[in-house]
Design an enzyme around this catalytic site. Structure first.
Site, PDB file in Angstrom:
ATOM      1  CE  LYS A   1      -2.236  -1.074   3.784  1.00  0.00           C
ATOM      2  NZ  LYS A   1      -1.343  -2.296   4.250  1.00  0.00           N
TER       3      LYS A   1
ATOM      4  NE  ARG B   1      -4.153  -1.022  10.237  1.00  0.00           N
ATOM      5  CZ  ARG B   1      -2.989  -0.498   9.615  1.00  0.00           C
ATOM      6  NH1 ARG B   1      -2.895   0.593   9.328  1.00  0.00           N
ATOM      7  NH2 ARG B   1      -1.785  -1.253   9.582  1.00  0.00           N
TER       8      ARG B   1
ATOM      9  NE  ARG C   1       7.813  -2.281   5.973  1.00  0.00           N
ATOM     10  CZ  ARG C   1       6.380  -2.111   5.962  1.00  0.00           C
ATOM     11  NH1 ARG C   1       5.811  -1.670   4.630  1.00  0.00           N
ATOM     12  NH2 ARG C   1       5.629  -2.524   7.034  1.00  0.00           N
TER      13      ARG C   1
ATOM     14  NE  ARG D   1       6.265  -0.198  10.352  1.00  0.00           N
ATOM     15  CZ  ARG D   1       5.120  -0.172   9.680  1.00  0.00           C
ATOM     16  NH1 ARG D   1       5.256   0.338   8.662  1.00  0.00           N
ATOM     17  NH2 ARG D   1       4.314  -0.703  10.342  1.00  0.00           N
TER      18      ARG D   1
ATOM     19  NE  ARG E   1       2.368  -4.594  11.069  1.00  0.00           N
ATOM     20  CZ  ARG E   1       3.457  -4.459  10.308  1.00  0.00           C
ATOM     21  NH1 ARG E   1       4.646  -4.973  10.666  1.00  0.00           N
ATOM     22  NH2 ARG E   1       3.231  -3.885   9.478  1.00  0.00           N
TER      23      ARG E   1
HETATM   24  P1  AMP Z   1       1.090   0.653   9.127  1.00  0.00           P
HETATM   25  O1  AMP Z   1       2.023   1.685   9.176  1.00  0.00           O
HETATM   26  O2  AMP Z   1      -0.092   1.203   8.474  1.00  0.00           O
HETATM   27  O3  AMP Z   1       1.371  -0.833   9.147  1.00  0.00           O
HETATM   28  O4  AMP Z   1       0.512   0.842  10.711  1.00  0.00           O
HETATM   29  C1  AMP Z   1       1.379   0.583  12.109  1.00  0.00           C
HETATM   30  C2  AMP Z   1       0.660   0.459  13.204  1.00  0.00           C
HETATM   31  O5  AMP Z   1      -0.018   1.739  13.507  1.00  0.00           O
HETATM   32  C3  AMP Z   1      -0.339  -0.550  13.181  1.00  0.00           C
HETATM   33  O6  AMP Z   1       0.031  -1.841  13.568  1.00  0.00           O
HETATM   34  C4  AMP Z   1      -1.316   0.094  14.254  1.00  0.00           C
HETATM   35  O7  AMP Z   1      -0.852  -0.441  15.634  1.00  0.00           O
HETATM   36  C5  AMP Z   1      -1.319   1.347  14.075  1.00  0.00           C
HETATM   37  N1  AMP Z   1      -2.444   2.010  13.068  1.00  0.00           N
HETATM   38  C6  AMP Z   1      -2.005   2.558  11.883  1.00  0.00           C
HETATM   39  N2  AMP Z   1      -3.174   2.964  11.202  1.00  0.00           N
HETATM   40  C7  AMP Z   1      -4.231   2.417  12.181  1.00  0.00           C
HETATM   41  C8  AMP Z   1      -5.567   2.522  12.081  1.00  0.00           C
HETATM   42  N3  AMP Z   1      -6.280   3.083  11.072  1.00  0.00           N
HETATM   43  N4  AMP Z   1      -6.303   2.014  13.135  1.00  0.00           N
HETATM   44  C9  AMP Z   1      -5.752   1.496  14.232  1.00  0.00           C
HETATM   45  N5  AMP Z   1      -4.301   1.637  14.343  1.00  0.00           N
HETATM   46  C10 AMP Z   1      -3.571   1.891  13.192  1.00  0.00           C
END
Ligand code: AMP
Length: 196
Positions: free
Chosen positions: A13, A88, A127, A139, A150
Site C-alpha cells: 500500500k 482499518r 523491508r 520499524r 498484525r
Molecule cells: P502501518 O504503518 O499502516 O502498518 O501501521 C502501523 C501500526 O499503527 C499498526 O499496526 C497499528 O498499531 C497502528 N495503526 C495505523 N493505522 C491504524 C488505524 N487506521 N487504526 C488503528 N491502528 C492503526
C-alpha cells in the site's frame, strides 16, 4: 480524487501510495506514519499509541479518527488524498464516510491489493533488512513475531471492510502479487475508469 488503499501489512500500500502522490499530486495520508511521528515526538497520542503499535495491535478508533479528521482539513487535501492504512475497522469506515459527508465530499474508489498471505512475512522482513542496510531505523513491528499479530488484527478487524465497500459499490481489486509496475498500471486503469 479520494481513494482508499486496502490490504494486509506488506501488501504494498505504501509503495503504491507514493507512486500515486507523484503522479496525481495529492497527499498520502498514512495513519501508521502519522502515529509513528506522534510516538517519536512523544505527544500525548504518541504515548498512548506506542505500546499498542509495538504489539502489532490496532490503536483506538477514537484516536485515529481524530487524527484523520484534522488532517483532511489541511489545504493540501482540498483536491483529494490517498488513505493508506485507514480505515482499518468498520467503525473507522463509518467515521470516514461521515467526515466526508459533513464536508460535502465522497470517496471515489477503494482499491484492494489482493495478496498471498504466505508472501507477506517475507516482504516485511525484506523491508526491515533494506532499512537496516540503508542505515535507516527499522520499524519495531517489522519482525516475524509482531507480524503474526498484525495479520490476525487485519483478518479480525480490517478484512470485513472488503465486504462493506463491495456492498457500497466502491470496491475494486488488483493483483497485488504482480510486479510493482504492473500493480501501479492496474491501479491507474481503475482510477482512469473511475474518473471517466
Ligand atoms: P502501518 O504503518 O499502516 O502498518 O501501521 C502501523 C501500526 O499503527 C499498526 O499496526 C497499528 O498499531 C497502528 N495503526 C495505523 N493505522 C491504524 C488505524 N487506521 N487504526 C488503528 N491502528 C492503526
Amino acid at each position: 480524487m479520494r481513494l482508499i488503499l486496502l490490504g494486509p501489512p506488506g501488501a504494498g500500500k505504501g509503495t503504491q501510495a507514493q507512486r500515486l502522490v507523484e503522479k496525481h499530486g495529492i497527499p498520502q495520508l498514512s495513519t501508521g506514519d502519522m502515529l509513528r511521528a506522534a510516538v517519536k515526538a512523544e505527544t500525548e497520542v504518541g504515548k498512548r499509541a506506542k505500546a499498542v503499535m509495538d504489539a502489532g495491535e490496532l490503536v483506538s478508533d477514537e484516536i485515529v479518527n481524530a487524527i484523520v479528521a484534522e488532517r483532511i482539513d489541511q489545504d493540501d487535501c482540498a483536491r483529494g488524498f490517498i488513505l493508506d492504512g485507514y480505515p482499518r475497522t468498520l467503525v473507522q469506515a463509518d467515521a470516514v464516510a461521515d467526515m466526508l459527508a459533513e464536508r460535502g465530499m465522497f470517496l471515489d474508489v477503494v482499491i484492494e491489493l489482493v495478496v498471498d498471505d504466505k508472501a507477506l512475512v517475507g516482504r516485511i522482513l525484506k523491508r526491515a533488512e533494506e532499512a537496516r542496510a540503508a542505515g535507516q531505523p527499522v520499524r519495531k513491528d517489522d519482525n516475524a513475531e509482531v507480524f503474526d499479530e498484525r495479520l490476525r488484527e487485519y483478518y479480525k478487524k480490517t478484512a470485513p471492510l472488503i465486504g462493506y465497500y463491495y456492498a457500497n459499490d466502491l470496491l475494486q481489486q488488483v493483483d497485488g502479487m504482480a510486479a510493482m509496475d504492473d500493480v501501479t498500471a492496474q491501479i491507474e486503469e481503475i482510477i482512469a475508469a473511475t474518473l471517466r
